[in-house]
Design a protein around this motif. Structure first.
Motif, PDB file in Angstrom:
ATOM      1  N   THR B   6     -55.562  21.329  20.478  1.00 18.06           N
ATOM      2  CA  THR B   6     -54.498  20.688  19.714  1.00 18.06           C
ATOM      3  C   THR B   6     -53.734  21.706  18.879  1.00 18.06           C
ATOM      4  N   PRO B   7     -52.804  22.431  19.464  1.00 18.49           N
ATOM      5  CA  PRO B   7     -52.082  23.420  18.668  1.00 18.49           C
ATOM      6  C   PRO B   7     -51.199  22.740  17.627  1.00 18.49           C
ATOM      7  N   GLY B   8     -51.188  23.290  16.435  1.00 15.74           N
ATOM      8  CA  GLY B   8     -50.351  22.722  15.385  1.00 15.74           C
ATOM      9  C   GLY B   8     -49.120  23.572  15.189  1.00 15.74           C
ATOM     10  N   LEU B   9     -48.312  23.205  14.212  1.00 13.24           N
ATOM     11  CA  LEU B   9     -47.127  24.001  13.907  1.00 13.24           C
ATOM     12  C   LEU B   9     -47.568  25.227  13.137  1.00 13.24           C
ATOM     13  N   THR B 281     -34.470  23.182  18.743  1.00 16.24           N
ATOM     14  CA  THR B 281     -35.740  22.563  19.106  1.00 16.24           C
ATOM     15  C   THR B 281     -35.692  22.237  20.590  1.00 16.24           C
ATOM     16  N   GLN B 282     -36.783  22.444  21.243  1.00 13.32           N
ATOM     17  CA  GLN B 282     -36.872  22.050  22.650  1.00 13.32           C
ATOM     18  C   GLN B 282     -38.268  21.551  22.894  1.00 13.32           C
ATOM     19  N   VAL B 287     -41.963  25.071  24.881  1.00 13.93           N
ATOM     20  CA  VAL B 287     -41.525  24.417  23.647  1.00 13.93           C
ATOM     21  C   VAL B 287     -40.921  25.402  22.641  1.00 13.93           C
ATOM     22  N   ILE B 288     -39.841  24.980  21.996  1.00 11.68           N
ATOM     23  CA  ILE B 288     -39.211  25.753  20.931  1.00 11.68           C
ATOM     24  C   ILE B 288     -39.184  24.860  19.694  1.00 11.68           C
ATOM     25  N   ARG B 289     -39.650  25.392  18.561  1.00 13.09           N
ATOM     26  CA  ARG B 289     -39.628  24.620  17.315  1.00 13.09           C
ATOM     27  C   ARG B 289     -38.622  25.243  16.353  1.00 13.09           C
ATOM     28  N   PRO B 290     -38.055  24.434  15.469  1.00 14.65           N
ATOM     29  CA  PRO B 290     -37.191  25.010  14.445  1.00 14.65           C
ATOM     30  C   PRO B 290     -38.025  25.873  13.518  1.00 14.65           C
ATOM     31  N   GLU B 291     -37.382  26.826  12.832  1.00 13.18           N
ATOM     32  CA  GLU B 291     -38.186  27.770  12.059  1.00 13.18           C
ATOM     33  C   GLU B 291     -37.461  28.269  10.822  1.00 13.18           C
TER      34      GLU B 291
END
Lengths: 567, 372
Positions: B6-9, B281-282, B287-291
């Motif tokens: 379960t990878p988190g942010l 975000t994708q 997956v791409i997360r905002p940062e």
């Protein structure tokens, strides 16, 4: 029958798809107790009594599947035929560009440049017809100088399936820019559609070019006994085989996280559509937007404010792997699934038509019946079998819920069998069907499909409480059973898996179950987890407008079919 | 199998951050391996091929396509100017002269005797690529781009809208549970990245944008409010291309969800520092997360980092679906046998302890890991 699974190893640190394949096979070894891999991790072949396999087949949806750009001259004619060929090959059609798509050339060029497809299918014109239209399309490609999605260094493959006369011109225009592969015209004359050669070329190029970008693919290619196929293409093959072997009409649907695929065979014609943004996780927000809140809410009997439901749906798109824990979340999810399925079928009906633009010789009777070219092939009354696949259907907590979702979304008419794909084995059986059709069919009917039963739904004007039909069921118990279906009702008669029953249906005046209005119908049906469902809710299904009444109505339907876990 | 994946942010104070900055087409890289660059520095440049105009000469002159080459007044490869005659047809005795002029500046790319069309290409469009991340150039991909690395703080959000921005962090609420209201926005917010707590109202976001803030970072937002900003309903989480002046990053999701305490505390600590943010975000494969990134001057060196991908008994997790959405909990047990949950589904579960000491059973899929 056994299943093993393992996460993909296409990405770092493995960079080799075959590692994942070996992991999955190892799990199969554990489950079956049979040795399948040798010390070097290779499949043991040929099989002996104790170990090894006879055949290994593979499908792939690596890298998000095969993404194609389709081009044709007239939207409703050659462009549509080309689109059918691409979809039939298992591709995701990113856009269809044609001479009459209402975009200006510079807009079309910009679009081609933006897309970065894996492959282009260019069609246009009948053989021997005008060359200039298809040449213009080629010029758009030339002006856009498209690049492939994967790999900067390789030339984009383009399948040319248009007017034969235009081949030299297209070659000249696109020379050195793309990798051109000519095949027979998808529309050699207006009255005939010839999709096979284009579809085969797409499969071949998918393997050679697109899949070749996936790490470890070369190794995988040497392991398989049949060419690796795009996953949806393989499902399509299977649906075609099933329809052909049994001589039936089939509707197959695979509802995934991002997209919903619909496959159908009516009157021997195969069609596939992909609803690219209708899915249950990544694109579930789009289901809500496309269907409209009220259409989703009509299926939900939970009393939550609209804003709360909207926020929960949007939270699912950003956390797509979560699953509903609360019953209210499950109800919302299944409501969304109904709408995703309904909209996907609607799109499929619009696409799966007889050829457009064809001059038909019409008799006086045809003129009265107002038949014309471009009519949908999807006839719910003719439909014999619906197969549902995808998590929300295959893994619904109760099989009755899967059956009710499919009946609500597709609104079948007459007598229709229902089934779900238990473990998403259809793609593999599709490839196996190429090698050993009999074996593939045997496994399909015996192990892949979970029969749910049959649904009987009369067409005609439904009035609540009015008798719509009477039916006698022979074989569902010791003595024949008698059913009276009234307007607004949903009834269930148990008929276990493996059992067959004879239905004798007497529809009321004006109602039709397949033999014509008011005409008696005899039909054999097979049973399943749900049995036989009699649906008297009308087409389209009639809902109460008041929330409280609708809630009671929905709960009554769910209870009638056993889709509600009591207590 | 006693663990779940379960990878988190990512919420890390001192991390090695790597970025590949690639041109969409081949061009020129302006920096060298080992160079230190600032976020707004241009590291590569390219020229995008100009727009294309198709001019149907045959149609305009009323002649056959095959006759077009003979009527041209320009050659393939020739530079042309807007208004310049491209082709001319002269009627009998020099009368009824018709001319086709160029609709743009550019170059003649091709001519076709089959379609009678002339393809004109407008001048190339220059494209400049900034570093985005202040740090060190660790690799140059010839003609294509660079790889940068820096030691710094990285906070990933769950969803964002709006693209890359650069500004100064300003925490404008007192706690992660507090809402960002319009009156919390400083009168001069020019170039600021405002950090709120639980959520921001639509009016607060609008005031921030009006006053020049380049970013707003909050725990949650209302779906209806987001639709107002975008002008459409967000159907799938693929964002970053929105043309909005103020990038919005949500750290938790939709509704009323407090920002995770750790995230808030970290951003508070960085108050006043220059940060690079990106709402892109994708949520698909790759997956791409905002940062939100704040680089330090520390050399990348040998700092090694391990990603925790296993949840074990004792691990801290965040619940990411109702009930108890957003709550932090500690894993007490990971039973291997599947369990029937309220929805009726049979799934693998975990037993967690909630902050008030109560036990709660939930699907393993409904948590994310919190790194310490």
């Amino acid at each position: 029958m056994a299943r093993g699974e393992a996460p993909t190893t296409v990405e770092a640190p493995f960079d080799d798809v075959t590692v994942g394949v070996a992991n999955a096979v190892r799990e199969l070894e554990e489950v079956t107790g049979r040795r399948l891999l040798d010390e070097a991790g290779k499949l043991i072949r040929p099989a002996t009594d104790q170990e090894g396999v006879d055949v290994y087949v593979s499908t792939s949806s690596a890298g998000g599947g095969l993404q194609m750009l389709v081009m044709g001259v007239v939207r409703s004619m050659t462009a549509e035929s080309a689109q059918r060929a691409a979809l039939g090959a298992g591709a995701i059609v990113m856009d269809t560009i044609c001479s009459n798509d209402r975009r200006l050339p510079y807009q079309q060029i910009q679009r081609i440049r933006q897309l970065r497809p894996d492959m282009i299918l260019l069609a246009g014109g009948i053989d021997g017809g005008t060359v200039s239209h298809v040449a213009k399309l080629a010029e758009l490609v030339r002006a856009a100088r498209p690049t492939a999605r994967l790999g900067m260094g390789y030339r984009l493959p383009l399948v040319y399936a248009g007017n034969r006369l235009a081949v030299p011109v297209v070659r000249e225009i696109l020379n050195g820019l793309v990798d051109i592969h000519e095949v027979e015209n998808v529309r050699p004359v207006l009255e005939i559609e010839n999709l096979g050669p284009a579809r085969d070329a797409i499969h071949e190029l998918f393997m050679e070019h697109v899949m070749a970008q996936a790490p470890g693919y070369d190794k995988l290619k040497t392991m398989t006994d049949a060419p690796i196929m795009p996953t949806p293409g393989a499902v399509g093959k299977l649906v075609e085989i099933v329809a052909r072997e049994r001589g039936i009409s089939v509707l197959g649907v695979d509802i995934g996280g991002a997209t919903t695929d619909v496959f159908s065979v009516f009157r021997g014609k195969f069609n596939r559509t992909v609803s690219a943004n209708l899915g249950m996780s990544y694109s579930v927000g789009n289901v809500l937007t496309s269907a409209g809140y009220s259409n989703v809410a009509r299926w939900g009997w939970v009393d939550l404010p609209e804003q709360e439901i909207r926020n929960r749906v949007k939270n699912k798109i950003i956390r797509p792997t979560t699953i509903p824990q609360l019953l209210e979340d499950l109800v919302i999810e299944q409501a969304l699934a109904r709408e995703a399925l309904r909209l996907s079928l609607q799109q499929h009906k619009e696409f799966a038509t007889t050829l457009k633009g064809v001059q038909m010789r019409r008799t006086v009777a045809d003129a009265f019946a107002q038949t014309s070219s471009g009519q949908t092939l999807v006839n719910m009354m003719e439909l014999d079998l619906i197969i549902g696949s995808g998590g929300v259907l295959s893994h619904a907590p109760l099989r009755e819920q899967a059956a009710l979702m499919m009946i609500d979304a597709f609104e079948p008419l007459g007598v229709t069998q229902l089934a779900v794909d238990s473990i998403f084995m259809m793609p593999h059986l599709g490839v196996l069907g190429e090698l050993a059709p009999e074996a593939a069919m045997e496994v399909f009917w015996r192990d892949c499909l979970v029969p749910l039963g049959a649904v009987v739904a009369p067409a005609g004007r439904m009035k609540p409480g009015r008798v719509l039909l009477e039916a006698r069921i022979e074989g569902a118990g010791e003595a024949p059973q008698h059913v009276v279906l009234r307007g607004g009702e949903l009834l269930r008669v148990e008929l276990p898996e493996g059992a067959e029953a004879k239905l004798v249906i007497e529809p009321a005046r004006g109602m039709d179950v397949g033999a014509g209005r008011g005409r008696r119908l005899e039909r054999r049906v097979w049973g399943g987890k749900v049995g036989i469902v009699f649906d008297g809710r009308g087409r389209p299904i009639q809902f109460a407008s008041d929330f409280k009444q609708r809630r009671e109505q929905l709960l009554a339907w769910a209870r009638a079919i056993g889709a509600l876990r009591e207590g | 199998m006693a663990h779940a994946y379960t990878p988190g942010l990512l919420v890390r104070e001192r991390a090695v951050i790597r970025k590949r900055r690639m041109l969409p087409i081949r061009g020129q890289v302006l920096v060298r391996t080992g160079d230190r660059v600032r976020a707004q520095q241009i590291v590569a440049r390219a020229e995008l091929p100009g727009n294309v105009q198709l001019v149907n000469i045959a149609h305009h002159l009323g002649i056959e396509p095959a006759d077009v080459p003979a009527k041209l007044k320009v050659q393939v490869g020739e530079r042309i100017q807007r208004g310049q005659p491209l082709a001319e047809n002269v009627g009998l005795f020099g009368l009824f002269r018709s001319v086709v002029s160029s609709p743009c500046d550019g170059e003649v790319e091709a001519v076709s005797a089959v379609t009678g069309q002339l393809i004109l290409r407008e001048p190339n469009i220059p494209l400049e690529l900034t570093a985005y991340l202040s740090g060190e150039v660790v690799d140059v991909i010839e003609d294509e781009g660079v790889e940068l690395a820096a030691v710094g703080t990285i906070v990933q959000g769950i969803l964002g809208v709006g693209g890359e921005k650069f500004g100064r962090l300003a925490v404008v609420v007192k706690s992660p549970t507090e809402e960002l209201r319009p009156e919390d926005v400083p009168a001069d917010a020019k170039g600021l990245i405002l950090v709120g707590g639980q959520r921001a109202s639509l009016s607060a976001y609008r005031v921030a944008a009006e006053r020049g803030a380049v970013g707003v970072v909050v725990g949650s937002f209302d779906d209806a409010d987001l639709s107002q900003i975008l002008g459409y309903d967000l159907g799938i989480a693929i964002t970053g291309g929105e043309d909005i002046p103020t990038t919005l990053i949500l750290t938790e999701g939709f509704g009323r969800l407090a920002m995770a305490e750790r995230t808030f505390a970290l951003l508070k600590k960085l108050e006043g520092r220059e940060a690079s943010i990106n709402g892109a975000t994708q949520i698909r494969a790759g997956v791409i997360r905002p940062e939100i990134i704040v680089s330090s001057d520390e050399a990348v060196g040998e700092l090694r980092q391990e990603t925790i991908t296993e949840t074990r008994v004792g691990s801290l997790v965040r619940i990411i679906r109702e009930p108890h959405f957003g709550t932090l909990a500690r894993i007490k047990a990971l039973p291997s046998e599947p369990v029937v949950i309220e929805s009726g589904a049979t799934v693998r579960v975990m037993v967690v302890e909630l902050p008030d000491g109560r036990e709660h059973i939930l699907p393993r899929a409904n948590v994310e890991l919190i790194e310490l």
